[in-house]
Enzyme design. Structure first.
Site, PDB file in Angstrom:
ATOM      1  N   CYS A 154       0.668  -1.110  -0.015  1.00 27.56           N
ATOM      2  CA  CYS A 154       0.060   0.007  -0.193  1.00 27.56           C
ATOM      3  C   CYS A 154       1.059   1.253   0.008  1.00 27.56           C
ATOM      4  O   CYS A 154       2.006   1.199  -0.431  1.00 27.56           O
ATOM      5  CB  CYS A 154      -0.904   0.136   1.269  1.00 27.56           C
TER       6      CYS A 154
ATOM      7  N   ARG B  36      -3.314  -0.400   5.405  1.00 28.19           N
ATOM      8  CA  ARG B  36      -3.925  -1.597   4.705  1.00 28.19           C
ATOM      9  C   ARG B  36      -3.146  -2.748   4.754  1.00 28.19           C
ATOM     10  O   ARG B  36      -3.500  -3.930   4.821  1.00 28.19           O
ATOM     11  CB  ARG B  36      -4.323  -1.347   3.299  1.00 28.19           C
TER      12      ARG B  36
ATOM     13  N   ASP C 129      -8.112   3.666   1.299  1.00 26.24           N
ATOM     14  CA  ASP C 129      -7.034   3.910   2.153  1.00 26.24           C
ATOM     15  C   ASP C 129      -8.110   4.501   3.378  1.00 26.24           C
ATOM     16  O   ASP C 129      -8.790   5.569   3.104  1.00 26.24           O
ATOM     17  CB  ASP C 129      -6.064   4.970   1.921  1.00 26.24           C
TER      18      ASP C 129
END
Length: 160
Positions: free
Chosen positions: A7, A13, A124
C-alpha cells in the site's frame, strides 16, 4: 509462494492484510507453502508500527499486528517475491513503474488477484474513522480467505 502486500505507507492496509493472511494461512496449515510480508511505496513511516487504529481493528478480530514494522518497497522485493499484491490502482502503477529490469515478481491488485472483482481496490482508511478501518478489515479478510481456499484447492495460480 511468496506474497508481498503493498500500500502507500505500510501502516494501514498492507499490515492489516499481512496480519489476516498470516492468520488464515496458519489456520489452514499452509505456513510452509505461503510466505507473506508487506511494504509501502513510500518510506515516510519506515520502522514504525502500524497505525494504532489498524492495530486496534486487527485486535478486535483476534489478530496481533503490533509487532509489524513499516518498510519501503525495495528493488530486491521484485526478485524475492512471486507476487506484489497492491491495495489500489495508484499503488499498482507505482509498483510497476519501479520494477527493475531483472524483476521476476508479478504485480496485481490484491482483491482482483484473490478473485473478488476485477479492478476492485482496498480504500485507504487513513483519514477516516473506525468504520473505514473495519471496511478494510472485511475486504482483506475476504481476500485472505479466498487466497487460502484457492491455494488449498490448487485453483489459484501460485507460480510467478
Amino acid at each position: 509462494m511468496r506474497l508481498l502486500v503493498v500500500c502507500l505507507g505500510n501502516i494501514c492496509r498492507s499490515p492489516l492484510a499481512e496480519g489476516v493472511l498470516r492468520q488464515r494461512i496458519a489456520e489452514a496449515g499452509l505456513e510452509r507453502r505461503i510466505l507473506v510480508d508487506s511494504a509501502g511505496t513510500g518510506g515516510w513511516h519506515a520502522g514504525e508500527p502500524p497505525d494504532r487504529r489498524s492495530i486496534a481493528n486487527a485486535a478486535r478480530h483476534g489478530v496481533d499486528i503490533s509487532g509489524l514494522r513499516a518498510r519501503k518497497l525495495r528493488a530486491e522485493d521484485y526478485r524475492e517475491f512471486d507476487w506484489l499484491l497492491c491495495a489500489d490502482r495508484d499503488n499498482l502503477a507505482d509498483v510497476r513503474s519501479r520494477a527493475p529490469a531483472d524483476a521476476s515478481a508479478r504485480s496485481a491488485l490484491l482483491l482482483d488477484w484473490a478473485g473478488l472483482g476485477q479492478g476492485a481496490e482496498v480504500p485507504d482508511p487513513y483519514t477516516g474513522g473506525p468504520d473505514d478501518f473495519e471496511q478494510v478489515w472485511q475486504l482483506v479478510d475476504r481476500a485472505a480467505r479466498a487466497i487460502v481456499a484457492g491455494v488449498a484447492a490448487r485453483t489459484l495460480a501460485i507460480d510467478a
